[in-house]
Motif scaffolding. Sequence first.
Motif, PDB file in Angstrom:
ATOM      1  N   LYS A  28       0.970  -1.206  -0.058  1.00 23.03           N
ATOM      2  CA  LYS A  28       0.087  -0.054   0.129  1.00 23.03           C
ATOM      3  C   LYS A  28       0.965   1.334   0.078  1.00 23.03           C
ATOM      4  O   LYS A  28       2.012   1.218   0.110  1.00 23.03           O
ATOM      5  CB  LYS A  28      -0.916  -0.015   1.265  1.00 23.03           C
ATOM      6  CG  LYS A  28      -0.148   0.095   2.575  1.00 23.03           C
ATOM      7  CD  LYS A  28      -1.109  -0.095   3.799  1.00 23.03           C
ATOM      8  CE  LYS A  28      -0.315   0.134   5.139  1.00 23.03           C
ATOM      9  NZ  LYS A  28      -1.453   0.041   6.039  1.00 23.03           N
ATOM     10  N   GLY A  29       0.301   2.380  -0.433  1.00 25.17           N
ATOM     11  CA  GLY A  29       1.236   3.671  -0.107  1.00 25.17           C
ATOM     12  C   GLY A  29       2.286   3.534  -1.156  1.00 25.17           C
ATOM     13  O   GLY A  29       2.196   3.289  -2.404  1.00 25.17           O
ATOM     14  N   GLU A  48       2.143   6.025  -5.326  1.00 26.21           N
ATOM     15  CA  GLU A  48       1.012   6.219  -4.742  1.00 26.21           C
ATOM     16  C   GLU A  48       1.469   6.684  -3.190  1.00 26.21           C
ATOM     17  O   GLU A  48       0.470   6.921  -2.363  1.00 26.21           O
ATOM     18  CB  GLU A  48       0.306   4.938  -4.370  1.00 26.21           C
ATOM     19  CG  GLU A  48      -0.430   4.333  -5.611  1.00 26.21           C
ATOM     20  CD  GLU A  48      -1.516   5.393  -6.105  1.00 26.21           C
ATOM     21  OE1 GLU A  48      -2.382   5.949  -5.285  1.00 26.21           O
ATOM     22  OE2 GLU A  48      -1.713   5.633  -7.393  1.00 26.21           O
ATOM     23  N   LYS A  56       5.749  11.671  -5.359  1.00 26.09           N
ATOM     24  CA  LYS A  56       5.019  11.373  -6.430  1.00 26.09           C
ATOM     25  C   LYS A  56       5.957  10.656  -7.632  1.00 26.09           C
ATOM     26  O   LYS A  56       7.107  11.320  -7.565  1.00 26.09           O
ATOM     27  CB  LYS A  56       3.923  12.438  -6.963  1.00 26.09           C
ATOM     28  CG  LYS A  56       2.972  12.893  -6.175  1.00 26.09           C
ATOM     29  CD  LYS A  56       2.272  11.556  -5.612  1.00 26.09           C
ATOM     30  CE  LYS A  56       1.049  12.005  -4.705  1.00 26.09           C
ATOM     31  NZ  LYS A  56       0.266  10.997  -4.187  1.00 26.09           N
TER      32      LYS A  56
END
Length: 323
Positions: free
Chosen positions: A299-300, A306, A310
């Motif tokens: 995730k992230g 994400e 960036k």
Amino acid sequence: MAWAVEQGLSVFMVSWKSADASMSEVVWDDYIAAQVDAIDTVRELLDVPHVHTIGYCVAGTTLAATLAMLAARGEADKVRSVTFFTAQVDFELAGDLKMFVDESYLTLLQQLSAGGFLDGRYMAATFNSLRGRDLIWNYVVSNYLLGNDYPPFDLLYWNGDTTNLPAKWHRQYLVDLYRDNRMVIPNSLTVMGTPIDLKKIETPAYIQAGREDHIAPLASVWRLMDHLSGPKTFVLAGSGHIAGVVNPPAAGKYQYWTGDNQAATLDEFVAGAGETKGSWWPHWIGWISQQDDAKTAAKGARIPGEGAKKAIEDAPGRYVKQR
């Protein structure tokens, strides 16, 4: 590294920048500072206490200096494990490349690097000359004399993708390491203001060497086993400097040897080593799991673009494409 991602690892890669005149003052410390910055950036992005690191060839040499510096500063716990691909720290047995560190050659390099950087084509010619029969005369006969087309071979395309080198860094590397072998002399070299001693490196290490490597000879890579203080695993891969490393398991090519990591000498290791067909990468992923088997859902920042930082552009990035 696509295979490593498929095994569930989050992989971050640091690319060399092909030097130009703007990098004329870049030295070894700058590369080490960049490695430390990469380690800290990944730790921050993923909110993890430590990372697993890999250094290939010169980047492996630099990574060893980075780890020695972190150890001297009491920050060794930032790195959980280190993997060396065909890397050297002791240059006594560095092979035929040591022919290119006398004063006459260093003077020639200074002349060729008048713009503040060395054109990578000169370095490529040097490496090719070490295996002239395979990398020069083979093509003279087959392509120039016989008129045969070049066979499609992705690794040779990579091999021909040369990189310019900052002049000051290049001379420093040749003199301090290849000629004077100062990296294995405790506190002889200072990195970012910190004297380094390889014996202070206690990070678990996976050391890979290529049986037919003409750039980082097997006997030279083995010396890592003598200079690091932590637990070490040595793996001897079939083939050479590039094909011996870039050997995806799906290809089913080559072989590798594992043996007694407490062996006192390379000859003793080889005498007792057992051969396994195929790529050594599955052996490595097993070793990584032994160092730290904790897993976190992706995730992230583990998903490109994400995280807090960036994406600048699609892989492989501008440095890889720059000539």
